[in-house]
Design an enzyme around this catalytic site. Structure first.
Site, short mmCIF file in Angstrom:
data_model
loop_
_atom_site.label_atom_id
_atom_site.label_comp_id
_atom_site.label_asym_id
_atom_site.label_seq_id
_atom_site.Cartn_x
_atom_site.Cartn_y
_atom_site.Cartn_z
N GLU A 65 0.84 -1.20 0.00
CA GLU A 65 0.00 0.00 0.00
C GLU A 65 0.88 1.26 0.00
OE1 GLU A 65 -2.71 -0.10 3.32
OE2 GLU A 65 -3.78 1.71 2.66
N ASN A 79 -12.43 -1.49 -0.70
CA ASN A 79 -11.66 -2.13 0.37
C ASN A 79 -12.26 -1.74 1.71
OD1 ASN A 79 -9.06 -3.22 1.72
ND2 ASN A 79 -9.20 -1.11 2.47
N GLU A 80 -12.46 -2.73 2.56
CA GLU A 80 -12.98 -2.46 3.92
C GLU A 80 -14.11 -1.42 3.85
OE1 GLU A 80 -9.92 -2.04 6.94
OE2 GLU A 80 -9.24 -4.09 6.56
N TYR A 89 -6.29 -9.65 11.11
CA TYR A 89 -4.94 -9.40 11.62
C TYR A 89 -4.80 -10.02 13.01
CZ TYR A 89 -3.95 -6.05 7.89
OH TYR A 89 -3.71 -5.48 6.66
N GLU A 98 -5.89 -9.50 3.15
CA GLU A 98 -5.04 -8.84 4.18
C GLU A 98 -5.00 -9.74 5.40
OE1 GLU A 98 -5.66 -4.69 5.18
OE2 GLU A 98 -6.28 -4.24 3.12
N GLN A 108 2.47 -6.29 4.97
CA GLN A 108 2.58 -5.76 3.65
C GLN A 108 4.03 -5.85 3.19
OE1 GLN A 108 1.10 -1.79 3.03
NE2 GLN A 108 -0.81 -2.12 4.12
O1 AHR Z 1 -2.77 -2.93 6.16
C1 AHR Z 1 -3.06 -1.77 6.84
C2 AHR Z 1 -4.54 -1.43 6.78
O2 AHR Z 1 -5.26 -2.42 7.44
C3 AHR Z 1 -5.16 -1.39 5.42
O3 AHR Z 1 -4.95 -0.17 4.79
C4 AHR Z 1 -6.60 -1.59 5.70
O4 AHR Z 1 -7.28 -2.21 4.64
C5 AHR Z 1 -6.59 -2.44 6.97
O5 AHR Z 1 -7.41 -1.91 7.94
#
Ligand code: AHR
Length: 512
Positions: free
Chosen positions: A46, A193-194, A260, A316, A365
């Site tokens: 990103e 995205n999101e 995450y 992600e 990332q």
């Molecule tokens: O990867 C960091 C962020 O995490 C991304 O921009 C977003 O899609 C997610 O919340």
């Protein structure tokens, strides 16, 4: 879930493998029908901190060796792990990115504020042409995340035309004017995205309607068939998956999932390098939620798509810790230890196991951000322990998943327990079998009696990633502190393979 595994163990192992037996692995080498998509080994980059700028892009005039502005060392390292896909430009950034700002002469491109990531000025010097050049240099497939949050339908539609239309059209002509005659091939196209969060704070119903509208105008030009990916759920938001599956259905080819692993939760995060065994244990517990997420989201998808035509794209994932002390917290720069490599290896084994539905996964990332496989400091570059997991696991790309029956020892701490070993196996196009194994236990060697059912083993070799401490990591001064070495812990005896996994290790075995 545990009950089913236990019952399977009784049925499969019968009297020869009593329930009390531990660390017994059967690889069903004579079975296997699912392909492990190479895109499970995909990446995400990103416009965030030093990922794009400094990580890949240094500009043509940089003293750092580069090809048309893109660092050669980073490209080589990523080619060595056979990077199959790269998702770009975000993330949250994608929903405020206006692609037309990133084309044409670089010195004339408008600037913008990157509001999500530190309020820094984005000068748009890395745009569509630079990204697609990067993908061509890497030999990987691009995955572009379109702006549904703050961009128009027309804008997204024109971006697809600009990139993929080969005939005469306003956008194709503009592309030619900017130096690229031939259309690019771009298959993977994200529509928002999101969208439940940074991408517009939409409800699932509202998003599903928006998706239908935007995706309608993302056209297939010539033989460029888009694989449209809808924004999927955050972690356990099963209602989101249900609503999008119900209302969008076959208008998409994929739906995403984001999860995450945050060691101490979002309020307190936890350090990338300073943690004790209790925190290690609970971090692995947190990452194992992935198994439940894949199972439950896939079950919802099965209801609406029993033929499994729509891919679950975990676009992600990874460990998210506090940023390194002394760095800009908005740049999400974190170190990467052996713990993170173990966590990556577990997740990749899980994605393999669910490859009937999981068609892509993109670790967040690639360079200098979150669970990066590469860190850079000006002209210096290092490969993180997580990099070495991708190096070991590349053998699974597009291979046939082999079913396993496995009875693992437990790793116990303070009255809690988990399986000590995670495993995955596949057969590649040349017939070689690869087994990837993770010994999660940081204290004990795990001996595994392994049967390769339906094949004869002639030769075994392997590689191992481990280190003295679970929080060991690589620095620019000592870039090879944690790296792979040859593995000597697999012995053939009486047709069986006895594997001795060092504590806290990731092992890849090649069997011929
Ligand atoms: O990867 C960091 C962020 O995490 C991304 O921009 C977003 O899609 C997610 O919340």
């Amino acid at each position: 879930m545990k009950r089913i595994i236990l019952l399977n163990a009784i049925v499969l192992f019968g009297l020869n493998f009593p329930l009390s037996a531990q660390n017994k692995l059967v690889v069903h080498a004579d079975q296997g029908k699912e392909t492990i998509s190479k895109h499970i080994y995909g990446h995400f980059s990103e416009h965030l901190g030093r990922c794009i700028y400094g990580g890949y892009w240094v500009g043509e005039d940089s003293p750092i060796p580069n090809t048309r502005g893109i660092r050669n060392d980073v490209v080589k390292a990523l080619k060595d792990i056979q990077i199959p896909t790269l998702r770009w430009p975000g993330g949250c950034f994608a929903d405020e990115y206006h692609w037309m700002d990133g084309i044409g002469p670089r010195d004339q491109r408008p600037k913008m504020v990157n509001t999500h990531w530190g309020g820094v000025t984005e000068d748009n010097s890395f745009g569509t042409h630079e990204f697609l050049d990067l993908c061509e240099q890497l030999g990987c497939e691009p995955y572009i995340s379109g702006n549904l949050g703050s961009g128009s339908v027309e804008e997204m539609s024109k971006w697809v035309e600009y990139i993929t239309f080969d005939g005469e059209s306003p956008m194709a002509n503009l592309r030619r004017q900017n130096g690229r005659d031939k259309a690019w091939k771009v298959r993977f196209w994200g529509v928002g995205n999101e969208s439940w969060g940074c991408g517009g704070n939409m409800t699932a119903d509202f998003y599903a309607d928006q998706y239908r509208r935007y995706a309608t105008y993302c056209r297939n030009y010539g033989d460029n068939w888009l694989y449209r990916i809808a924004c999927g759920a955050n972690t356990e938001d099963y209602n989101w998956t249900e609503t999008v599956m119900k209302n969008v259905g076959g208008r998409m080819q994929g739906i995403s999932l984001h999860y995450y692993t945050v060691p101490r939760g979002w309020d307190n995060m936890g350090s990338a390098t300073q943690f004790d065994e209790a925190e290690y244990f609970s971090t692995i517990e947190r990452t194992l939620l992935m198994e439940e997420l894949l199972t439950k989201h896939a079950a919802i998808m099965d209801k609406y798509d029993p033929q499994k035509g729509i891919g679950l794209m975990v676009d992600e994932w990874g460990i998210w810790t506090a940023a390194e002390p002394g760095t800009n917290p908005a740049f999400l720069y974190q170190q990467n230890s052996l713990r993170d490599a173990i966590l990556a290896a577990i997740n990749l084994n899980l994605f393999n196991a669910h490859c009937d539905r999981v068609k892509m996964a993109n670790i967040a990332q690639t360079v200098n951000v979150l669970q990066a496989v590469i860190l850079t400091d000006k002209e210096k570059m290092l490969l993180t322990p997580t990099y070495w997991v991708y190096y070991l696991y590349k053998v699974h790309q597009d291979a046939t998943l082999l079913p396993l029956s496995f009875n693992s020892n437990k790793y116990e701490l303070n009255g809690r327990e988990m399986d000590a070993v995670s495993a995955s196996a596949s057969r590649d196009a040349s017939g070689k079998i690869h087994i990837t194994l993770v010994n999660i236990d940081p204290n004990k060697v795990q001996n595994i009696e392994t049967e390769l059912r339906g094949t004869t083993v002639k030769k075994v070799s392997g590689k191992v990633l481990t280190s003295a401490k679970i929080n060991d990591y690589n620095t620019f001064e000592k870039p090879d502190a944690v790296t792979v070495t040859d593995f000597k812990g697999a012995k053939l005896s009486g047709g069986k393979l006895n594997i001795s996994l060092p504590a806290k290790s990731v092992v890849m075995l090649e069997i011929e």
